[in-house]
Scaffold this motif. Structure first.
Motif, short mmCIF file in Angstrom:
data_model
loop_
_atom_site.label_atom_id
_atom_site.label_comp_id
_atom_site.label_asym_id
_atom_site.label_seq_id
_atom_site.Cartn_x
_atom_site.Cartn_y
_atom_site.Cartn_z
N LYS A 92 53.73 47.49 16.76
CA LYS A 92 52.96 47.26 17.83
C LYS A 92 52.91 48.61 18.62
CE LYS A 92 52.88 44.10 21.74
NZ LYS A 92 53.40 43.01 22.35
N ALA A 93 53.85 49.25 18.97
CA ALA A 93 53.64 50.46 19.66
C ALA A 93 52.77 51.53 19.05
CB ALA A 93 55.15 51.39 19.87
N ILE A 94 52.70 51.66 17.72
CA ILE A 94 51.78 52.40 17.09
C ILE A 94 50.48 52.28 17.05
CG2 ILE A 94 51.54 53.22 14.64
CD1 ILE A 94 54.38 53.42 13.96
N ALA A 95 50.37 50.91 16.70
CA ALA A 95 48.94 50.15 16.91
C ALA A 95 48.35 50.39 18.50
CB ALA A 95 49.08 48.65 16.90
N ASP B 100 62.70 42.72 14.46
CA ASP B 100 62.25 42.86 15.83
C ASP B 100 61.94 44.45 16.21
OD1 ASP B 100 62.13 39.96 16.08
OD2 ASP B 100 64.44 40.29 17.30
N MET B 101 62.72 45.33 15.68
CA MET B 101 62.57 46.67 15.82
C MET B 101 61.23 47.10 15.32
SD MET B 101 65.51 49.68 15.89
CE MET B 101 65.28 49.69 14.09
N GLU B 102 61.29 46.52 14.02
CA GLU B 102 60.26 47.35 13.25
C GLU B 102 58.87 46.65 13.88
OE1 GLU B 102 61.23 46.17 9.12
OE2 GLU B 102 62.50 47.63 9.00
#
Length: 130
Positions: free
Chosen positions: A10-13, A3-5
């Motif tokens: 998602k944040a990087i995208a 979940d953390m990965e």
């Protein structure tokens, strides 16, 4: 851990998407700048000197877009100091960056340059160089 990965990916995208949109907006603004800079410079300056506030206000209609909400004023309309202030504040409301954020790049660029020129001319006018 997964979940953390996933949230990191998602944040990087999202970050990359925002950066791409920002780069696209900057490129668009550069193209607009190259096209409109001579017209705006001719409006704001004459023979290398900045125009006075009254002249800028009287000719503002020549650079603004259709549907901007600006009502043309003549030079005779801004001969009185109190009318200059009133017309300046009306013009500020039309071209203020906070009011033009929703417009396309060309209109935003024109508004930004007009606002900057009007603000500088108002400072000169306030300092007594009327």
């Amino acid at each position: 851990i997964t979940d953390m990965e996933d949230s990191q990916q998602k944040a990087i995208a999202e970050l990359r998407t925002r950066e791409a949109e920002k780069a696209k907006a900057e490129n668009e603004e550069d193209m607009v700048r190259q096209r409109l800079e001579p017209k705006l410079k001719a409006w704001a300056e004459e023979h290398g000197q900045k125009k006075q506030l009254r002249a800028l206000l009287a000719n503002l209609h020549t650079i603004l877009w259709e549907g901007s909400g600006w009502k043309q004023v003549s030079l005779a309309d801004v001969l009185d100091d109190s009318k200059v202030k009133r017309v300046y504040f009306k013009a500020s409301r039309v071209v203020h960056p906070d009011k033009t954020g929703h417009l396309d790049a060309e209109k935003r660029f024109v508004a930004k340059r007009a606002f900057d020129a009007l603000t500088q001319a108002k400072v000169e006018w306030d300092n007594g160089k009327r």
